[in-house]
Design a protein around this motif. Structure first.
Motif, mmCIF file in Angstrom:
data_model
loop_
_atom_site.group_PDB
_atom_site.id
_atom_site.type_symbol
_atom_site.label_atom_id
_atom_site.label_comp_id
_atom_site.label_asym_id
_atom_site.label_seq_id
_atom_site.Cartn_x
_atom_site.Cartn_y
_atom_site.Cartn_z
ATOM 1 N N TYR A 80 -31.710 22.370 -66.888
ATOM 2 C CA TYR A 80 -30.896 23.281 -66.915
ATOM 3 C C TYR A 80 -30.419 23.731 -68.411
ATOM 4 O O TYR A 80 -30.041 22.888 -69.286
ATOM 5 N N HIS A 99 -30.734 31.572 -51.022
ATOM 6 C CA HIS A 99 -29.634 32.481 -50.655
ATOM 7 C C HIS A 99 -29.098 33.583 -51.339
ATOM 8 O O HIS A 99 -29.508 33.530 -52.762
ATOM 9 N N GLY A 128 -46.880 30.318 -66.939
ATOM 10 C CA GLY A 128 -45.863 29.566 -65.998
ATOM 11 C C GLY A 128 -46.064 30.440 -64.472
ATOM 12 O O GLY A 128 -45.993 31.458 -64.352
ATOM 13 N N ILE A 141 -51.459 31.015 -66.305
ATOM 14 C CA ILE A 141 -51.791 29.762 -66.562
ATOM 15 C C ILE A 141 -50.444 29.008 -66.268
ATOM 16 O O ILE A 141 -49.087 29.401 -66.354
ATOM 17 N N PHE A 180 -44.013 35.113 -71.076
ATOM 18 C CA PHE A 180 -43.888 33.711 -71.215
ATOM 19 C C PHE A 180 -42.513 33.194 -70.585
ATOM 20 O O PHE A 180 -41.529 33.485 -70.757
ATOM 21 N N LEU A 228 -41.609 30.841 -59.968
ATOM 22 C CA LEU A 228 -41.300 32.338 -59.093
ATOM 23 C C LEU A 228 -41.193 33.320 -60.036
ATOM 24 O O LEU A 228 -41.744 34.309 -59.603
ATOM 25 N N TYR A 229 -40.526 33.155 -61.430
ATOM 26 C CA TYR A 229 -40.650 34.525 -62.243
ATOM 27 C C TYR A 229 -42.155 34.752 -62.564
ATOM 28 O O TYR A 229 -42.641 35.922 -62.512
ATOM 29 N N GLY A 230 -42.834 33.829 -63.011
ATOM 30 C CA GLY A 230 -44.273 34.381 -63.210
ATOM 31 C C GLY A 230 -45.090 34.811 -62.111
ATOM 32 O O GLY A 230 -45.759 35.788 -62.295
ATOM 33 N N ARG A 233 -48.568 22.404 -65.705
ATOM 34 C CA ARG A 233 -48.698 21.491 -64.648
ATOM 35 C C ARG A 233 -49.959 21.663 -63.607
ATOM 36 O O ARG A 233 -50.642 22.632 -63.837
ATOM 37 N N ASP A 286 -52.093 24.219 -70.882
ATOM 38 C CA ASP A 286 -50.993 24.558 -71.914
ATOM 39 C C ASP A 286 -51.044 25.743 -72.710
ATOM 40 O O ASP A 286 -52.119 25.629 -73.581
ATOM 41 N N PHE A 287 -50.128 26.533 -72.795
ATOM 42 C CA PHE A 287 -50.236 27.635 -73.675
ATOM 43 C C PHE A 287 -50.670 27.139 -75.089
ATOM 44 O O PHE A 287 -51.143 27.722 -75.934
ATOM 45 N N MET A 330 -32.822 31.672 -57.246
ATOM 46 C CA MET A 330 -34.176 32.143 -57.159
ATOM 47 C C MET A 330 -33.973 33.831 -56.943
ATOM 48 O O MET A 330 -34.931 34.285 -57.308
ATOM 49 N N ASP A 331 -32.845 33.951 -56.357
ATOM 50 C CA ASP A 331 -32.841 35.526 -56.028
ATOM 51 C C ASP A 331 -32.830 36.055 -57.219
ATOM 52 O O ASP A 331 -33.222 37.122 -57.637
ATOM 53 N N ARG A 354 -26.799 12.917 -56.122
ATOM 54 C CA ARG A 354 -26.868 13.193 -54.915
ATOM 55 C C ARG A 354 -27.936 12.641 -54.014
ATOM 56 O O ARG A 354 -28.975 12.099 -54.944
ATOM 57 N N ILE A 396 -32.307 25.932 -51.784
ATOM 58 C CA ILE A 396 -31.936 26.758 -50.742
ATOM 59 C C ILE A 396 -32.060 28.071 -51.204
ATOM 60 O O ILE A 396 -31.093 28.339 -52.146
#
Ligand SMILES: Cc1cc2nc3c(=O)[nH]c(=O)nc-3n(C[C@H](O)[C@H](O)[C@H](O)COP(=O)(O)OP(=O)(O)OC[C@H]3O[C@@H](n4cnc5c(N)ncnc54)[C@H](O)[C@@H]3O)c2cc1C
Length: 369
Positions: free
Chosen positions: A314, A58, A7, A29, A230, A10-12, A32, A213-214, A353-354, A279, A56
């Motif tokens: 989600y 924050h 992945g 890897i 992972f 952001l975490y990866g 996408r 793909d793993f 994200m933070d 939205r 966004i």
């Protein structure tokens, strides 16, 4: 160590950076064809388009704010969301501007009295579901126009069937402050999130392989690497052996329009039941100073049920999924001792994200333990 990160979100990316900086050899890897996972942004005719929903940045975590600013400049965007209920426009989060538009009240005392009078329908009962919780916080008018149908569209369930805790921290302000977030630090990376993630990944001992793909080579990957981080879905990793966890999905429809200004704001929520999207995002308003004029790019966001194969946006956290998650975590820890799970899908948590950066930084020492 030889470490595989599954992945390039952001975490990866943060895990890869910190592990590479500590001297390990890291391969990232992603299945996408791009890095950055769900925070991926793409330049469309001079406008940074948030392909997987409005993002966004924050935070109240000063160290995380310093961390991201190492990799990008940020503008001073403030998220001020508008709700459209059948053509009536209201400011979110609920504040004196909302109360004035809804009831014509002009002082905090009048607004509080109005909410207290409407709360009386609960007859002093402690809220047991989202509907009662919302009425106790903002009264019946705001609940019916701005919460009920929007929530039902988002979650695919009536608010009275949803737990109260989902909106326990719903911001309600008796000031004229339209800033959606309370955090002291907020902004959008100038040049987009993809460039930010590319910079995080830019170390000589990080190799990135896309369209990989793993699960296509799971055994080889597990054999070749000392550790695997992972960041995909933990239930999928375990072949859904105890059944799938619950998720909500989304569908995005993006269009470029030949006008300069479509809706005058980055985010407008549609809170009535008849409008099937939740939205509309107008991307140029995230960074107007750096967007090319003359046209604009908008995205309609449609909530969707999730079925295996769809994108799980989600996690649906409730007592049933918490118990199932614990089973998966126990199983994976015993069966795959070299694999660490993290990020929104690996940890099955709603992370901003933070929070994802904080979680990745905190988990780094355990990856090589
Ligand atoms: C609509 C929406 C709006 C949001 N808005 C905000 C916001 O305004 N502010 C905020 O702070 N946060 C927001 N978030 C949260 C933010 O998106 C997450 O915190 C962040 O993207 C999580 O990063 P991640 O690396 O954990 O997951 P992801 O970004 O999902 O990255 C996981 C990556 O793993 C890859 N992967 C999965 N399985 C495999 C496999 N088998 N093989 C190879 N690769 C695989 C995926 O392709 C993906 O690229 C929002 C989320 C959504 C869905």
């Amino acid at each position: 160590m030889k470490i595989l990160i599954v992945g390039a979100g952001l975490y990866g990316a943060v895990s890869a950076r910190e592990l590479a900086a500590a001297g390990h050899r890291v391969t990232v890897i992603d299945k996408r064809d791009h890095i950055a996972g769900n925070i991926y942004t793409e330049d469309v005719a001079g406008i940074q388009v948030h392909r997987f929903g409005a993002h966004i940045f924050h935070t109240a975590d000063a160290a995380v704010w310093q961390y991201v600013k190492r990799f990008s400049d940020f503008n001073r965007f403030t998220n001020e969301v508008i709700a459209n209920y059948k053509g009536e426009l209201y400011n979110l989060p609920f504040n004196m501007n909302t109360f004035n538009r809804m009831w014509g009240v002009t002082t905090p005392a009048e607004a509080q009295a109005k909410i207290a009078a409407q709360r009386a329908v609960l007859a002093g009962k402690t809220p047991t579901n989202l509907e009662e919780q919302a009425i106790s916080l903002v009264g019946t008018d705001i609940y019916e126009k701005l919460v009920r149908d929007y929530t039902a569209k988002q979650w695919g369930q009536a608010p009275r069937d949803l737990p109260a805790f989902i909106i326990r921290r719903l911001p309600v302000r008796f000031t004229f402050d339209n800033n959606y977030f309370n955090d002291p630090y907020q902004g959008i990376p100038i040049g987009g999130y993809t460039a930010l993630v590319a910079k995080i990944l830019a170390l000589p001992n990080i190799e990135v392989r896309l369209k990989s793909d793993f699960f296509a080579q799971r055994q080889a990957y597990l054999a070749d690497y000392d550790r695997v981080v992972f960041t995909g879905a933990i239930d999928q990793f375990c072949d859904y052996r105890f059944g799938a966890l619950a998720y909500r999905s989304l569908r995005f429809e993006t269009q470029t329009l030949a006008c300069d200004n479509f809706q005058g704001n980055a985010v407008i929520n549609y809170t009535d039941a008849a409008t099937s999207f939740t939205r509309i995002i107008e991307h140029k308003f995230f960074d107007l100073a750096n967007s090319r004029p003359g046209h604009t790019v908008i995205t309609h966001e449609y909530p969707q049920d999730w079925t295996p194969g769809a994108e799980p946006y989600y996690p649906v956290n409730n007592p049933t999924t918490a118990a199932l998650l614990a089973r998966y975590q126990d199983f994976a820890a015993a069966a795959y001792p070299t694999v660490r799970f993290g990020g929104r899908l690996g940890a099955y948590r709603y992370y901003n994200m933070d929070q994802v950066i904080r979680a990745a930084l905190d988990a780094v020492p355990q990856v090589t333990a």
